[in-house]
Write an enzyme that holds these catalytic residues in place. Structure first.
Site, PDB file in Angstrom:
ATOM      1  N   GLN A 237       0.675  -1.359  -0.015  1.00 19.40           N
ATOM      2  CA  GLN A 237      -0.007  -0.017  -0.006  1.00 19.40           C
ATOM      3  C   GLN A 237       1.037   1.275  -0.069  1.00 19.40           C
ATOM      4  O   GLN A 237       0.504   2.516  -0.251  1.00 19.40           O
ATOM      5  CB  GLN A 237      -0.987   0.076   1.183  1.00 19.40           C
ATOM      6  CG  GLN A 237      -2.012  -0.920   1.273  1.00 19.40           C
ATOM      7  CD  GLN A 237      -2.853  -1.089   2.258  1.00 19.40           C
ATOM      8  OE1 GLN A 237      -3.010  -2.169   3.094  1.00 19.40           O
ATOM      9  NE2 GLN A 237      -3.580  -0.003   2.523  1.00 19.40           N
ATOM     10  N   ARG A 384      -9.045  -0.375   8.027  1.00 16.17           N
ATOM     11  CA  ARG A 384      -9.940   0.703   7.376  1.00 16.17           C
ATOM     12  C   ARG A 384     -10.446   1.501   8.327  1.00 16.17           C
ATOM     13  O   ARG A 384     -11.744   1.881   8.734  1.00 16.17           O
ATOM     14  CB  ARG A 384     -11.103  -0.014   6.882  1.00 16.17           C
ATOM     15  CG  ARG A 384     -11.866   1.032   5.824  1.00 16.17           C
ATOM     16  CD  ARG A 384     -13.066  -0.022   5.187  1.00 16.17           C
ATOM     17  NE  ARG A 384     -13.674   0.580   4.023  1.00 16.17           N
ATOM     18  CZ  ARG A 384     -14.249   0.133   2.841  1.00 16.17           C
ATOM     19  NH1 ARG A 384     -13.876  -1.293   2.868  1.00 16.17           N
ATOM     20  NH2 ARG A 384     -14.593   0.872   1.994  1.00 16.17           N
ATOM     21  N   CYS A 385      -9.451   2.395   9.215  1.00 15.55           N
ATOM     22  CA  CYS A 385      -9.792   3.027  10.279  1.00 15.55           C
ATOM     23  C   CYS A 385      -8.929   4.378  10.394  1.00 15.55           C
ATOM     24  O   CYS A 385      -8.998   5.039  11.475  1.00 15.55           O
ATOM     25  CB  CYS A 385      -9.878   2.184  11.327  1.00 15.55           C
ATOM     26  SG  CYS A 385      -8.081   2.084  12.357  1.00 15.55           S
ATOM     27  N   GLU A 760     -12.965   4.991   4.625  1.00 17.26           N
ATOM     28  CA  GLU A 760     -12.985   4.415   6.079  1.00 17.26           C
ATOM     29  C   GLU A 760     -14.067   4.796   6.951  1.00 17.26           C
ATOM     30  O   GLU A 760     -14.229   4.237   7.850  1.00 17.26           O
ATOM     31  CB  GLU A 760     -11.500   4.773   6.756  1.00 17.26           C
ATOM     32  CG  GLU A 760     -10.522   4.362   5.976  1.00 17.26           C
ATOM     33  CD  GLU A 760      -8.999   4.254   6.523  1.00 17.26           C
ATOM     34  OE1 GLU A 760      -8.798   5.328   7.151  1.00 17.26           O
ATOM     35  OE2 GLU A 760      -8.345   3.420   6.519  1.00 17.26           O
TER      36      GLU A 760
END
Lengths: 806, 287, 166
Positions: A237, A384-385, A760
């Site tokens: 990523q 995802r945060c 997110e």
């Protein structure tokens, strides 16, 4: 039809720019099975690597015998820590300032930790060879309860840190202590609690989960001995960061390392950091002189790569009797597993957990986080945060509900009463953040209207009475969650990854025929950047999105970036894209003025052209300007039409949202049915509504999984229970609720196009919404807090404890 | 993810398959749909040296009526079972059960024989077979023998099948016309094994239960035939007190594992809840 | 271990190869036939990313040995478009309805949808959700996948596709 007769609407429409539901460019190859994922890569002479992993949660390694494995035909080598130590690669630095064992040296610290790396001609032979490596262990006492990690008699886990009282983030107060991080005004907060008319206190746990992207982590390393160059393809990523780290630890100069992240099958934070598989593949390639591929399987992914959460939050809110909050106090134990491999900006060992004041105007707050080691997989990571934002949102949203219950107030009312007001923005929170923009009351009321909130509460009351009369065995719950999250890391003054500031970048080049190529420092894993960045550029430069190629992931060609996670792409790289485009447009303006024989200031920009003010038939389209840029520029100007921007954001961005869901709980089985889920998100300027909606659906589905069943749990012996898809709860299309999405638009004042990021948000707001809904179902019977996940047996157990099973 | 090595055999007839299994001995396993065995092999929990693929054996397919029974070839897939009109009309509990087994892809390949012969306490069909009083035909070197489903299951992965025997047919006495049936399965999601499941087949005489048979899935090391629970319901109108008794009797014979589906005590209670709900649905179906 | 000879048809073309008996069909397709469309997402036959169409059945190719597929007729995502490049209506539908994000589950999902529409030409939403329950997706939340399949079904059946109000 020509350039003079097209209407403004038509000219805008053909750009497929900002705000359009532009169909995705990526889909053309993905729907044909022509994606280019790491495991699709085949290189001549490629070898396969596979790990020998320990079954023990904590043990000393007495002996490793790889002789049988090495004797298997087709096995090329077996690496152990002993082979990596001379290269100083048996440990690698983590993003959190700790080190992580690449291959276990003297002891193993979590089940499935890497012990040896087998390299073979074929995937199947490598798997056979793994079975033949014999390792002798001496079991050691296991520690899996983070609340016991700092007990006086807790076993020593990190012998490599034994006498180090100075950690990466300050003093360590115990051999299993990682860091303490404190923020806020302790005195003022203590005072607020002393004077509080009402207060609540709850131990709120966000269980350990795992991002579980459908594609596991993998890489292909290829070291060219002749050139002395390393090419590394991988599920990264943050490909540039991987390159820099690879250079620092391998001593191969950075210009001789080519890191390429091709198509990635989902990331969700799991693919930010470096893993032993990457290091071992690189070493194996150097040692064998051949490319080496490493592909982990699902069980390895779930049990050994970066987990998320495992936050144990002692939470207190002080308030007045009429429901105005006056203070917030949170003391957290953060379980980081065996190594602190947390992917956080380096100055933030607890991420941005201090967003925990949420959407509410707390005058005083204080947070203290203690990180601890345990015999579990290392990490954590932002699933995802955005750096502990999900933990913070879950914490405050549960706590506000608990407070509402104690006050006898409706949870939506309590929130409306305490929201930061529109006039207060930019808002300085008690824990140090400046929220850029927001209009919480409008969003909240819009959602309440949309679902008919008062009617739902009336229905709930009626059903509660029916339950008491024995007419139904179902409990109705209404979950309310209003989150403010913090994304877009971040300003160089306080955000860096291993010392590299968290700017991001875009390089845009227009070709003579008006086609464009743009390269970004971010890396999509499904977010559709090839489609959306082109839309930004299309609107900025007046060239059709279909004529704009967007590339990410090749570190040789893409300008340096910090990657995609924490919803930072749109806020940071999206900003860089706009800024680079504006630099180009500034040059284009001068070229246009030259072509039209007017002064720069006589021109105005209109959708896709510069036209003479007051004389609109005199214009030059960007397409015409592009051609001119390569053959007739003003004297003294360089030809060409391109620019690069490295954008150092002045602040984070603060998307927010209001979610309401309705559930029906079957008290006799513990099953929860989601009747309705309404999600309103405000991410500022909306680049592609179709993609935003897709992100919300996906994020809510991940939230549903987390709230309703995901957990990575360890038993007393250190066994990770259920690390496969047999048990790790990934909902199918049958369990997954239908999502209703809505929006308001409150642009970010500091962002070039006013966009905040959205990927997110649904996970941040979704989890507390589900959790609040299930809890809400049981409130009238006296329940204050039921912990996640709300799987069937836990919900049933809550009902049992309330005496509902007669 | 990668299975160990084995030799592969693909006989054309049942006799050939039996002979092969006999000759190859203990390290040989029959391969039906493979969707229980292959996943175990990929985790190296099963490492047979020989696989004998039954896929080409015509004798193991098909559904026939034989007197008052329906006889189903062991290699009939779940998908074929669901699509079979005769089974759907005569023994509808089979289709209802099959539809909650695994997922569409697994049902295309997974066989009834595999599901009943594996001995995995999580498989759904065994309890249904016990409920229906099915009889299994097993073929080995010594010939064919019949084993009652109610006597077939001895422990987790332990059945009455001798080494070298292949389950060839499943013979089910057709329940009376107008019978009530239900397979009630509590699971965490589609594709999951049962947290607990109950199979009920019953007939009524007026308001009263005339006959009743109950099977329970995944709440012990074997599927359970809840004989006592069923007996307690005969003659009742399924009034709450009778159901309560039956539920208690069913719970009493369970001994579930504690796993990620829940603690043993919860699963026992769920067996009871599934039974109660299955009874209600079955009674509603019954003429 | 001695290799076995297998022959089968894949995407309309006859194929002949030598494989180990234990070679999983997914690896045979991906590694020996270079059909990297079907993907591997798990080790326990749950995710469905490897789904292909085999003799008219949706099959998880990770749970089948290549030798078991002797004589079979297999269709993978690579065989869905026509030889002239025209996309299958499902491929078009997934793009039209934003039924994919990272693309990893997509080949398996489309192959399953293909067979589902043969089983049930005009499926309800419930039919579709149950029909794709053997295919996991982490990105889309399934909602737009359902829409894509509805869109494709409508197009195949020649009826108008009505999208739900925004």
């Amino acid at each position: 039809m020509n350039e003079t007769t097209l209407t403004a609407e038509q000219r805008t429409e053909r750009l497929q720019g900002l705000g359009c539901k532009r169909k995705r460019v990526e889909d053309i190859r993905f729907t044909q099975g022509k994606g280019n994922y790491v495991d699709d890569l085949k290189l001549p002479g490629m070898l396969y690597g596979d790990f020998v992993r320990t079954p023990y949660g904590h043990a000393r390694i007495k002996n490793i015998d790889a002789s049988k494995a090495k004797a298997l035909p087709g096995v090329v080598a077996v690496l152990t820590a002993a082979d990596l130590k001379p290269l100083n690669l048996h440990y690698m630095p983590t993003l959190a300032g700790d080190v992580q064992a690449v291959l276990a040296e003297e002891k193993v610290l979590f089940q499935n930790q890497e012990v040896a790396f087998v390299i073979a001609e074929e995937r199947y032979i490598a798997a056979d060879a793994v079975e033949l490596v014999e390792v002798e262990y001496e079991a050691l006492p296991v520690l899996v309860d983070p609340l016991k990690a700092m007990a006086a008699d807790a076993p020593v886990l990190r012998e490599d840190l034994k006498d180090k009282t100075d950690g990466a983030h300050g003093k360590r107060k115990h051999h299993n202590h990682v860091f303490n991080w404190e923020i806020g005004d302790r005195e003022a907060t203590d005072m607020a609690f002393k004077k509080a008319e009402v207060s609540i206190k709850e131990h709120i746990v966000y269980q350990r989960v795992h991002p579980c992207p459908l594609e596991t982590c993998q890489c292909v390393a290829s070291f060219d001995k002749v050139r002395g160059e390393l090419t590394l393809w991988g599920t990264f990523q943050a490909p540039h960061v991987i390159r820099t780290v690879a250079s620092l630890i391998s001593k191969i100069p950075e210009h001789k390392i080519h890191v390429i992240a091709p198509d990635i099958g989902g990331g969700f934070g799991n693919k930010v950091g470096a893993y032993p598989g990457y290091i071992c593949s690189v070493v194996a390639s150097i040692v064998t002189g051949r490319p080496v591929k490493w592909v982990e399987d699902r069980i390895e992914n779930l049990s050994a790569t970066a987990f998320a959460r495992d936050y144990h939050m002692q939470t207190e809110i002080a308030a007045t009797r009429d429901g105005t909050v006056t203070g917030l106090r949170v003391y957290t134990i953060a379980d980081h597993g065996a190594f602190d491999a947390c992917a956080d900006p380096s100055k933030w060992p607890a991420g941005f957990f201090n967003i925990v004041t949420g959407s509410y105007d707390f005058p005083a707050a204080h947070v203290s986080v203690d990180g601890v080691y345990s015999n579990k997989a290392p990490g954590g990571v932002a699933y995802r945060c955005s750096f502990r934002v999900t933990e913070a949102a879950y914490c405050i949203e549960r706590a506000m509900d608990i407070l509402a219950q104690k006050l006898g107030m409706d949870p939506a009312e309590l929130r409306l009463k305490n929201f930061v007001r529109r006039e207060q923005f930019p808002y300085q929170s008690a824990l140090g953040w400046e929220y850029d923009s927001g209009d919480y009351h409008t969003a909240m009321r819009k959602v309440m209207d949309a679902v008919g909130y008062d009617k739902l509460r009336a229905e709930q009351k009626a059903r509660q009475e029916a339950f008491r009369r024995g007419e139904t065995r179902e409990l109705m719950g209404i979950g309310v969650a209003f989150f403010t999250e913090i994304v877009g890391a971040g300003p160089s003054r306080n955000c860096d990854i291993l010392g590299i500031a968290m700017f991001d970048s875009a390089e845009i080049r227009i070709h003579p025929t008006g086609a464009v190529i743009a390269r970004l420092g971010t890396k999509s894993q499904g977010q559709g950047h090839e489609t959306t960045y082109a839309q930004i550029i299309a609107s900025e430069l007046g060239l059709p999105a279909d004529d704009i190629a967007v590339e990410e992931g090749n570190t040789d060609t893409a300008p340096y970036g910090l990657g995609t996670y924490g919803s930072r792409s749109t806020p940071v790289s999206g900003a860089a894209t706009a800024m680079a485009a504006r630099k180009i447009r500034a040059k284009a303006q001068m070229i246009a003025a030259f072509m039209l024989e007017v002064h720069d200031d006589d021109l105005e920009w209109d959708i896709d052209r510069f036209r003479v003010k007051g004389n609109p038939e005199q214009f030059k389209t960007m397409k015409e300007i592009a051609w001119a840029a390569y053959n007739r520029v003003p004297p003294g100007m360089e030809p060409g039409l391109e620019a690069v921007s490295y954008y150092d954001p002045p602040n984070m961005t603060y998307p927010f949202g209001a979610y309401i869901c309705v559930v029906d709980v079957d008290v006799d089985t513990g099953e929860t049915k989601v009747r309705r889920f309404y999600a309103l998100d405000d991410c500022g300027t909306r680049i592609n509504p179709m993609i935003i909606e897709g992100q919300i659906h996906g994020g809510l589905t991940e939230a549903f999984g987390i709230a309703m069943g995901q957990e990575i749990r360890y038993d007393e012996a250190g066994n990770v229970t259920g690390p496969s898809l047999m048990d790790y709860f990934l909902p199918t299309a049958v369990e997954t609720p239908k999502w209703e999405t809505d929006w308001t638009t409150t642009p970010s004042p500091h962002h070039p196009i006013g966009a905040k990021g959205v990927g997110e948000s649904p996970n941040v707001g979704g989890v507390p919404c589900f959790a609040n809904a299930v809890n809400d179902a049981f409130k009238f019977l006296g329940s204050t807090h039921i912990a996640m996940p709300h799987d069937n047996w836990r919900t049933w157990t809550a009902a049992e404890k309330l005496g509902l099973h007669g | 993810m990668i299975p160990g090595a084995f030799a592969y055999h693909r006989p054309k007839t049942l006799n050939e398959a039996v002979a092969l299994l006999f000759d190859l001995g203990e390290e040989a396993r029959p391969l039906a749909g493979g969707h229980s065995l292959v996943p175990m092999m990929k985790l190296r929990l099963a490492t047979p040296e020989h696989l004998v693929d039954l896929g080409d054996i015509a004798d193991l397919k098909g559904v026939q009526a034989d007197g008052g029974d329906l006889v189903i070839g062991a290699m009939t897939t779940q998908h074929e079972l669901i699509a079979n009109a005769l089974l759907g009309t005569k023994i509808p509990i089979l289709r209802e059960t099959s539809l909650v087994i695994a997922d569409p892809q697994v049902r295309y390949v997974g066989t009834l024989g595999g599901n009943v012969a594996n001995g995995d306490p999580g498989n759904d069909m065994p309890a249904v077979m016990m409920c229906l009083n099915a009889v299994y035909h097993a073929v080995g070197k010594a010939g064919e023998r019949r084993i009652a489903a109610r006597e077939f299951y001895q422990g987790a992965y332990f059945t009455a099948l001798e080494p070298g025997e292949i389950l060839s047919r499943i013979r089910i006495p057709v329940p009376a016309a107008g019978h009530g049936y239900a397979y009630q399965k509590l699971k965490r999601k589609v594709g999951d094994y049962a947290t607990a499941a109950a199979a009920v087949v019953l007939t009524k005489a007026g308001d009263r239960i005339a006959t009743c048979s109950i099977g329970l899935t995944n709440v012990a090391e074997t599927p359970l035939w809840a004989e006592e629970a069923a007996r307690l319901l005969v003659g009742s109108t399924l009034e709450p007190a009778a159901v309560k008794q039956a539920v208690a009797a069913a719970e009493a014979i369970t001994a579930p594992a504690t796993d990620n589906r829940g603690p043993a005590a919860y699963r026992t209670k769920m067996a009871g809840v599934m039974l109660a709900r299955a009874l209600a649905r079955a009674a509603a179906h019954a003429a | 271990m001695a290799k076995s000879h297998v022959t089968m048809k894949v995407n309309g073309k006859p194929v002949e190869a030598l494989v180990e008996p234990r070679t999983l069909l997914i690896h045979f397709l991906r590694e020996q036939l270079n059909l990297t469309g079907p993907h591997i997402g798990c080790d326990t036959s749950h995710c469905g990313a490897c789904t292909v169409d085999l003799d008219g059945k949706s099959v998880k190719s990770c749970t089948v040995f290549a030798v078991q597929a002797e004589g079979a007729d297999i269709l993978t995502i690579e065989g869905m478009a026509s030889p002239d490049g025209t996309l299958h209506v499902l491929q078009e539908a997934f793009r039209e309805m934003h039924g994919l994000q990272c693309g990893f589950c997509t080949p398996g999902m489309i192959m399953r949808a293909y067979r589902l529409l043969q089983e049930i030409p005009a499926p309800s939403e419930e039919d579709i959700r149950a029909g794709i329950a053997g295919n996991l997706c982490r990105c889309t939340g399934y909602q737009n996948i359902v829409k894509a399949i509805q869109y494709a079904a409508a197009k195949i059946n020649g009826v108008p596709f009505r999208e739900a109000a925004e």
